[in-house]
Design a protein around this motif. Sequence first.
Motif: not given
Length: 247
Positions: A87, A106, A142, A145, A148, A150
């Motif tokens: 990520g 996001l 997860v 993610y 990248y 959080n």
Amino acid sequence: MFEWFVLIVAGFFAGILNAIAGGGSFLTFPALVYAGIPPVSANATSAVAVFPGYLGAAAGFRKEILAFDRKVLRHYLFLSIVGGLVGSLLLLVTSNAVFSSIVPWLLLFATLVFAFGKRCTEWLATAHKPLHQAETPFLLAVSIYGGYFNGGLGIILLAAFITFGMQDLHLMNGLKNGMSLVLSTVSVITFAVAGIVQWPQAVVMMAATTIGGYLGALLAKAMPARLLRLSIVSIGFIMTLIFFVRS
């Protein structure tokens, strides 16, 4: 001077929010963007700013983390390392323009997770069969993610653990904090090596989040949880709308 004031205030209240219910990134990331830092660098700097909170939380749940099955724990932490690295590297190759267009989605996703995460975990606890076969791919996704972006990571992890058939909330919280710490450590190191962290802002916000986190722990039992969650969700939707307009 006003921008530095905004960063300090955002870091302070982010520490309080993270100590009580989570959601601190809803404050740190927008504050850094407001201060003129490019979105990708702001995201990396935000990850560094809230890192002390993960360290403190993991230390507080050390007993629960060590009580977990060692083989499973090693597997989960390994997934955190791999996913966090993937990520983080994905963020490094994402341009500011592309990331700016992704950020509103996001933020919206993280806000919805925060708003409805508790209901989802309660539903999963009563309406599912344990999905052990999905553990590795889901936790890896997860973790990617989290490396990248959080936002809402803790709630997603708790929902995943319930889906896997776990029932002890203390153990789940310990595991969540352990994975978050490992994942964040990988992300922070990656961002630091890549040179995209704005260290003056990061250091100031780290100090503010640490102080806020300490006070947040004292306020945790005094403040109505429902009111706090409503405040965080409101902030999340406002920030989401602002970033949609900006993009």
